[in-house]
Design an enzyme around this catalytic site. Sequence first.
Site, mmCIF file in Angstrom:
data_model
loop_
_atom_site.group_PDB
_atom_site.id
_atom_site.type_symbol
_atom_site.label_atom_id
_atom_site.label_comp_id
_atom_site.label_asym_id
_atom_site.label_seq_id
_atom_site.Cartn_x
_atom_site.Cartn_y
_atom_site.Cartn_z
ATOM 1 N N LEU A 341 41.359 42.722 23.124
ATOM 2 C CA LEU A 341 42.051 41.534 23.860
ATOM 3 C C LEU A 341 41.791 42.075 25.623
ATOM 4 C CD1 LEU A 341 45.465 41.192 22.401
ATOM 5 C CD2 LEU A 341 43.614 39.816 21.907
ATOM 6 N N CYS A 342 41.756 40.982 26.383
ATOM 7 C CA CYS A 342 41.637 41.054 27.741
ATOM 8 C C CYS A 342 43.108 41.558 28.437
ATOM 9 C CB CYS A 342 41.179 39.857 28.431
ATOM 10 S SG CYS A 342 39.329 39.452 27.798
ATOM 11 N N GLU A 343 43.699 42.650 27.861
ATOM 12 C CA GLU A 343 44.979 43.073 28.160
ATOM 13 C C GLU A 343 44.557 44.638 28.006
ATOM 14 O OE1 GLU A 343 48.071 42.579 28.994
ATOM 15 O OE2 GLU A 343 47.542 40.232 29.303
#
Length: 423
Positions: A341-343
């Site tokens: 995830l882009c987290e």
Amino acid sequence: MTKRPFVTKEQLEEIVKEYPTPFHLYDEKGIRRNAQALKEAFAWNKGYREYFAVKATPNPFLMEILKEYGCGSDCSSYTELMLSDAVGISGEGIMFSSNDTPAEDFQLADRLGAIINLDDITHIEFLEKAIGRIPETISCRYNPGGIFKISNDIMDNPGDAKYGMTTEQIFEAFKILKAKGAKEFGIHAFLASNTVTNDYYPLLAKVLFELAVKLHEETGAHIKFINLSGGIGIPYKPDQEPNDIRVIGEGVRQVYEEVLVPAGMGDVAIYTELGRFMLGPYGCLVTRAVHEKHTYKEYIGVDACAANLMRPAIYGAYHHITVMGKEDAPCDHLYDVTGSLCENSDKFAVDRHLPKIDIGDLLVIHDTGAHGFSMGYNYNGKLRSAEVLLKEDGSTQLIRRAETPKDYFATFDCFEIGKKLVK
Ligand SMILES: *Cc1c(COP(=O)(O)O)cnc(C)c1O
């Protein structure tokens, strides 16, 4: 203590030939053994019943296994009610313990004959309006406020929790409900989550049993059941001592004999609404190492992400990781194990000592059987994984298929995959 997966590397290598990673795997043998132990621990109480907290693992196949041990279901939403109905659990087999409840949810709970557990005193009027009457059997959720302690250990902070009625309100609620025709009463409280101590339930029982005696004396209400709800925890960390359900059951029995029996209330049924304890240890997330990255830290990228298991990302929760085939290898590497995830919170482990991980290694992320798959979501367009049951005979059963892009697109009625807007 070392934590071992319930599946061997050889078994898992066969399983991944059929089901691509990532997926959640459940251990039928462990689920059955544990459900049986719980049943035996509370067998002293004639009316005892476990209402499995559906939100922990809303899978009908697993609910059916638990049903064989007499478990009902604890629901908090419309679709959880539908799910219970679908597996043949209805009537007093359903405990509807919800909060901030929509009218339609109360209506469905009532149609199914569920026991309704009111989270707030204002819900009396709301319920009456929604279903046109007050049911004969009704339950109220209690919140004593303050801080819940065992000796000097702070277990949780009920005073800060949105749930339940104050002491004054629950007395008032019983009087109003009685005047409106309720005949059988229940009390419910959930004061601490994931407790890894045999003392939580007996202590909670004391609070609720004493309250029950006073409520009975003051309002004349007949108390049919006391619902100790969820909160019995599991040892996520290898150095934690697991709870002993027999000791817990016996602890509750002693308080029952001490408080309820002398008050002439030896007919009260004990209910529980366990989720984590029922399934947590009997599920794991199977994933594969697909990338390694060496920057300011050492990273192992796996093919699962927080969309499959959210607890580490939102609570910093610890989930033990076993690198399959390297169970006894020295943990001499320090890794962050990440999802895609882009987290930046999408990490299953931070600064974790593990054996050297090679690309292609299978990793088992432990204790995902409750509040694992069910908290999943579709952020970054990630699809929910499959759920697979490892049966007692060693065979496997797909108990939920993985999502496909078609599922992701299903709620956009005007789009078709691979085509442009087709309004
Ligand atoms: C979440 C929940 C449970 C189950 O909690 P566990 O920690 O999984 O045991 C039980 N009852 C209610 C009302 C809940 O919200």
